[in-house]
Design a protein around this motif. Structure first.
Motif, PDB file in Angstrom:
ATOM      1  N   ILE A   1       0.832  -1.195   0.000  1.00 40.97           N
ATOM      2  CA  ILE A   1       0.000   0.000   0.000  1.00 40.97           C
ATOM      3  C   ILE A   1       0.871   1.252   0.000  1.00 40.97           C
ATOM      4  CG2 ILE A   1      -1.707   1.318   1.254  1.00 40.97           C
ATOM      5  CD1 ILE A   1      -2.887  -1.290   2.245  1.00 40.97           C
ATOM      6  N   VAL A   2       1.836   1.332   0.947  1.00 43.79           N
ATOM      7  CA  VAL A   2       2.749   2.479   1.011  1.00 43.79           C
ATOM      8  C   VAL A   2       3.945   2.168   0.117  1.00 43.79           C
ATOM      9  CG1 VAL A   2       4.173   3.934   2.469  1.00 43.79           C
ATOM     10  CG2 VAL A   2       1.989   3.051   3.343  1.00 43.79           C
ATOM     11  N   LYS A   3       4.003   2.841  -1.022  1.00 43.15           N
ATOM     12  CA  LYS A   3       5.086   2.600  -1.976  1.00 43.15           C
ATOM     13  C   LYS A   3       6.329   3.400  -1.643  1.00 43.15           C
ATOM     14  CE  LYS A   3       6.030   2.643  -6.943  1.00 43.15           C
ATOM     15  NZ  LYS A   3       5.476   2.957  -8.291  1.00 43.15           N
ATOM     16  N   HIS A   4       6.126   4.610  -1.129  1.00 43.65           N
ATOM     17  CA  HIS A   4       7.281   5.482  -0.849  1.00 43.65           C
ATOM     18  C   HIS A   4       6.927   6.424   0.296  1.00 43.65           C
ATOM     19  CE1 HIS A   4      10.906   7.829  -1.655  1.00 43.65           C
ATOM     20  NE2 HIS A   4      10.166   8.919  -1.547  1.00 43.65           N
ATOM     21  N   PHE A   5       7.888   6.582   1.231  1.00 42.39           N
ATOM     22  CA  PHE A   5       7.706   7.494   2.363  1.00 42.39           C
ATOM     23  C   PHE A   5       9.071   8.081   2.690  1.00 42.39           C
ATOM     24  CE2 PHE A   5       7.022   8.135   7.088  1.00 42.39           C
ATOM     25  CZ  PHE A   5       6.180   9.231   6.936  1.00 42.39           C
ATOM     26  N   SER A   6       9.226   9.398   2.562  1.00 43.81           N
ATOM     27  CA  SER A   6      10.540  10.011   2.766  1.00 43.81           C
ATOM     28  C   SER A   6      10.392  11.432   3.285  1.00 43.81           C
ATOM     29  CB  SER A   6      11.347  10.017   1.466  1.00 43.81           C
ATOM     30  OG  SER A   6      10.725  10.838   0.501  1.00 43.81           O
ATOM     31  N   ILE A   7      11.520  11.982   3.755  1.00 46.85           N
ATOM     32  CA  ILE A   7      11.562  13.364   4.237  1.00 46.85           C
ATOM     33  C   ILE A   7      12.858  13.991   3.763  1.00 46.85           C
ATOM     34  CG2 ILE A   7      12.576  12.669   6.453  1.00 46.85           C
ATOM     35  CD1 ILE A   7      11.084  15.013   7.741  1.00 46.85           C
ATOM     36  N   ASN A   8      12.810  15.264   3.372  1.00 44.98           N
ATOM     37  CA  ASN A   8      14.022  15.993   3.009  1.00 44.98           C
ATOM     38  C   ASN A   8      13.823  17.468   3.329  1.00 44.98           C
ATOM     39  OD1 ASN A   8      12.906  17.326   0.468  1.00 44.98           O
ATOM     40  ND2 ASN A   8      12.646  15.149  -0.029  1.00 44.98           N
TER      41      ASN A   8
ATOM     42  N   LEU B   1       4.691  11.116   0.504  1.00 39.34           N
ATOM     43  CA  LEU B   1       3.988   9.852   0.729  1.00 39.34           C
ATOM     44  C   LEU B   1       3.369   9.394  -0.588  1.00 39.34           C
ATOM     45  CD1 LEU B   1       2.705   7.630   2.545  1.00 39.34           C
ATOM     46  CD2 LEU B   1       0.805   9.236   2.943  1.00 39.34           C
ATOM     47  N   GLU B   2       3.736   8.205  -1.027  1.00 42.45           N
ATOM     48  CA  GLU B   2       3.157   7.632  -2.244  1.00 42.45           C
ATOM     49  C   GLU B   2       2.453   6.323  -1.892  1.00 42.45           C
ATOM     50  OE1 GLU B   2       4.452   6.313  -6.791  1.00 42.45           O
ATOM     51  OE2 GLU B   2       5.928   7.226  -5.437  1.00 42.45           O
ATOM     52  N   ILE B   3       1.159   6.249  -2.200  1.00 42.52           N
ATOM     53  CA  ILE B   3       0.364   5.069  -1.856  1.00 42.52           C
ATOM     54  C   ILE B   3      -0.327   4.526  -3.108  1.00 42.52           C
ATOM     55  CG2 ILE B   3       0.015   5.606   0.575  1.00 42.52           C
ATOM     56  CD1 ILE B   3      -2.549   7.002  -0.098  1.00 42.52           C
ATOM     57  N   THR B   4      -0.528   3.215  -3.108  1.00 41.57           N
ATOM     58  CA  THR B   4      -1.085   2.563  -4.297  1.00 41.57           C
ATOM     59  C   THR B   4      -2.603   2.436  -4.251  1.00 41.57           C
ATOM     60  OG1 THR B   4      -0.704   0.401  -3.282  1.00 41.57           O
ATOM     61  CG2 THR B   4       1.035   1.278  -4.708  1.00 41.57           C
ATOM     62  N   LYS B   5      -3.198   2.685  -3.075  1.00 38.71           N
ATOM     63  CA  LYS B   5      -4.664   2.706  -2.982  1.00 38.71           C
ATOM     64  C   LYS B   5      -5.074   3.575  -1.811  1.00 38.71           C
ATOM     65  CE  LYS B   5      -5.390  -1.455  -0.156  1.00 38.71           C
ATOM     66  NZ  LYS B   5      -6.083  -2.768  -0.094  1.00 38.71           N
ATOM     67  N   ASP B   6      -6.345   3.857  -1.710  1.00 40.17           N
ATOM     68  CA  ASP B   6      -6.842   4.737  -0.648  1.00 40.17           C
ATOM     69  C   ASP B   6      -6.392   4.216   0.711  1.00 40.17           C
ATOM     70  OD1 ASP B   6      -8.003   5.936  -2.765  1.00 40.17           O
ATOM     71  OD2 ASP B   6     -10.079   5.598  -2.151  1.00 40.17           O
TER      72      ASP B   6
ATOM     73  N   ALA C   1       9.736  12.000  10.393  1.00 43.77           N
ATOM     74  CA  ALA C   1       8.343  11.916   9.967  1.00 43.77           C
ATOM     75  C   ALA C   1       7.788  10.556  10.354  1.00 43.77           C
ATOM     76  CB  ALA C   1       8.233  12.120   8.454  1.00 43.77           C
ATOM     77  N   ARG C   2       6.522  10.546  10.808  1.00 41.87           N
ATOM     78  CA  ARG C   2       5.884   9.285  11.215  1.00 41.87           C
ATOM     79  C   ARG C   2       4.498   9.148  10.598  1.00 41.87           C
ATOM     80  NH1 ARG C   2       7.208   6.950  17.180  1.00 41.87           N
ATOM     81  NH2 ARG C   2       9.481   6.872  16.958  1.00 41.87           N
ATOM     82  N   LEU C   3       4.241   7.966  10.092  1.00 39.98           N
ATOM     83  CA  LEU C   3       2.941   7.609   9.519  1.00 39.98           C
ATOM     84  C   LEU C   3       2.336   6.528  10.405  1.00 39.98           C
ATOM     85  CD1 LEU C   3       0.824   7.628   7.212  1.00 39.98           C
ATOM     86  CD2 LEU C   3       2.261   5.921   6.053  1.00 39.98           C
ATOM     87  N   CYS C   4       1.247   6.881  11.101  1.00 40.67           N
ATOM     88  CA  CYS C   4       0.623   5.970  12.063  1.00 40.67           C
ATOM     89  C   CYS C   4      -0.730   5.495  11.526  1.00 40.67           C
ATOM     90  CB  CYS C   4       0.422   6.668  13.410  1.00 40.67           C
ATOM     91  SG  CYS C   4       1.925   7.385  14.107  1.00 40.67           S
ATOM     92  N   ARG C   5      -0.913   4.159  11.530  1.00 43.46           N
ATOM     93  CA  ARG C   5      -2.185   3.567  11.096  1.00 43.46           C
ATOM     94  C   ARG C   5      -2.585   2.483  12.095  1.00 43.46           C
ATOM     95  NH1 ARG C   5      -1.599   0.935   5.672  1.00 43.46           N
ATOM     96  NH2 ARG C   5       0.558   0.501   6.329  1.00 43.46           N
ATOM     97  N   ALA C   6      -3.884   2.293  12.239  1.00 42.04           N
ATOM     98  CA  ALA C   6      -4.395   1.279  13.174  1.00 42.04           C
ATOM     99  C   ALA C   6      -3.950  -0.114  12.725  1.00 42.04           C
ATOM    100  CB  ALA C   6      -5.914   1.363  13.259  1.00 42.04           C
ATOM    101  N   TRP C   7      -3.465  -0.885  13.683  1.00 42.28           N
ATOM    102  CA  TRP C   7      -3.081  -2.273  13.469  1.00 42.28           C
ATOM    103  C   TRP C   7      -1.949  -2.429  12.430  1.00 42.28           C
ATOM    104  CZ3 TRP C   7      -5.193  -4.652  17.353  1.00 42.28           C
ATOM    105  CH2 TRP C   7      -6.451  -4.234  17.814  1.00 42.28           C
ATOM    106  N   ARG C   8      -1.161  -1.412  12.282  1.00 43.01           N
ATOM    107  CA  ARG C   8      -0.031  -1.461  11.374  1.00 43.01           C
ATOM    108  C   ARG C   8       1.215  -0.933  12.087  1.00 43.01           C
ATOM    109  NH1 ARG C   8      -3.402  -3.811   8.950  1.00 43.01           N
ATOM    110  NH2 ARG C   8      -3.944  -3.715   6.722  1.00 43.01           N
ATOM    111  N   ILE C   9       2.375  -1.415  11.660  1.00 42.68           N
ATOM    112  CA  ILE C   9       3.624  -0.896  12.207  1.00 42.68           C
ATOM    113  C   ILE C   9       3.819   0.542  11.727  1.00 42.68           C
ATOM    114  CG2 ILE C   9       6.135  -1.145  12.212  1.00 42.68           C
ATOM    115  CD1 ILE C   9       5.730  -4.156  11.846  1.00 42.68           C
ATOM    116  N   THR C  10       4.174   1.416  12.640  1.00 41.69           N
ATOM    117  CA  THR C  10       4.396   2.821  12.297  1.00 41.69           C
ATOM    118  C   THR C  10       5.568   2.959  11.341  1.00 41.69           C
ATOM    119  OG1 THR C  10       3.498   3.580  14.409  1.00 41.69           O
ATOM    120  CG2 THR C  10       4.937   5.100  13.230  1.00 41.69           C
ATOM    121  N   ARG C  11       5.356   3.690  10.249  1.00 37.46           N
ATOM    122  CA  ARG C  11       6.426   3.960   9.294  1.00 37.46           C
ATOM    123  C   ARG C  11       7.157   5.232   9.728  1.00 37.46           C
ATOM    124  NH1 ARG C  11       5.876   1.279   4.190  1.00 37.46           N
ATOM    125  NH2 ARG C  11       7.721   2.487   3.597  1.00 37.46           N
TER     126      ARG C  11
END
Length: 312
Positions: free
Chosen positions: A1-8, A30-35, A120-130
């Motif tokens: 789902i998460v194809k790319h996640f970066s910070i600069n 943040l690049e994602i392949t679906k909603d 940068a942090r991406l938090c989702r329910a029942w998923r490991i934080t990116r």
């Protein structure tokens, strides 16, 4: 789902450094392949110091660990809170103004570091934080350092020292040295000008030697760990027996040497310039670990030189 996640972030000068009050701007991609439903997406900007080392206790057959931590600041910007994002590439710009005040320059040593970081942090329910991180370099400029610490020796004040030594071993007579630098504070890549007056009343020719050492001190509570590092060594032309001579030497500080750090409670970085005269020249040292070097006498300077950041 998460194809790319970066910070600069965007550099603000050719040295890619930041200082007190600087504005730091950048973006999280943040690049994602679906909603995607997102609990929280945010970025933090923080500065901190950490030390850690382990010492063996042979008496008790144990290893003792020592650690300490200092937090200087933590800033946060939230992009998303309990919302969804459609598939595709999304860019989230951010902007932080770094605090004014007593912040030490970036540093990395064997037993500790002072780092400034964007996270940068991406938090989702029942998923490991990116998590995506990038460090940036912070320097405190000389003008700011002397505003914070007005009692520090002025950067333009010369350093000086003198010593007279009676020779031993296979050399008779004595030798004396008076040495002075052109100032106290230097920037990375700058030249240290040292003028030395040598009176060689001994029976042998003497070589004047220069050594710049970096002394690192790491502190955890009442425990300390010390590390010494030689920045450079230089040797001047020989001073003939029974002669006087004034030697002017120009010593270049490496452009990547760590700055002097005097405003951190758990990490201290000092620089010591030594002007040395061997007590005898019978033995020579090639720099190998098993080589025997001649004992030397050094001129003690009235203060330590300070390597500072500046706008040059």
């Amino acid at each position: 789902i998460v194809k790319h996640f970066s910070i600069n972030y965007d550099p603000i000068n050719e040295n890619n450094t930041f200082t007190n009050g600087s504005t730091l701007e950048g973006r999280v991609v943040l690049e994602i392949t679906k909603d995607l439903k997102i609990d929280q997406l945010y970025v933090k900007c923080k500065g901190q110091a950490d030390v850690h080392w382990t010492e063996s206790d042979s008496k008790n057959d144990t290893d003792d660990s020592y650690s300490a931590h200092e937090r200087y600041f933590k800033l946060k910007q939230i992009f998303i809170q309990n919302a969804s994002k459609k598939a595709g590439s999304h860019v989230f710009p951010f902007r932080f103004q770094l605090p004014e005040g007593n912040l030490p320059s970036s540093f990395k040593g064997q037993h500790g570091s002072i780092i400034y970081i964007l996270e940068a942090r991406l938090c989702r329910a029942w998923r490991i934080t990116r998590t995506a991180t990038v460090e940036f370099t912070f320097v405190i400029y000389a003008d700011d350092l002397f505003i914070i610490y007005p009692k520090l020796p002025h950067t333009q004040k010369p350093l000086s020292g003198a010593i007279e030594k009676k020779m031993k071993l296979f050399t008779s007579g004595s030798a004396s040295v008076k040495a002075a630098t052109d100032k106290t504070g230097y920037m990375q890549g700058e030249i240290i000008t040292v003028e030395s007056e040598i009176e060689n009343s001994s029976s042998r020719d003497l070589k004047l030697k220069y050594k710049l050492e970096q002394k690192q001190t790491f502190t955890a509570g009442s425990h300390h760990k010390h590390e010494d590092k030689v920045i450079f060594k230089e040797v001047a032309d020989p001073i003939l027996s029974r002669s006087k001579r004034t030697v002017a030497s120009k010593l270049k500080i490496p452009p990547d040497v760590s700055l002097t750090i005097a405003n951190c409670d758990i990490i201290k970085v000092e620089h010591v310039l030594k002007v040395l005269i061997p007590q005898c020249s019978v033995l020579s040292c090639s720099g190998l670990s098993n080589c025997c070097s001649t004992p030397s006498t050094g001129v003690r300077m009235s203060q330590f030189p300070r390597i500072l950041a500046g706008c040059s």
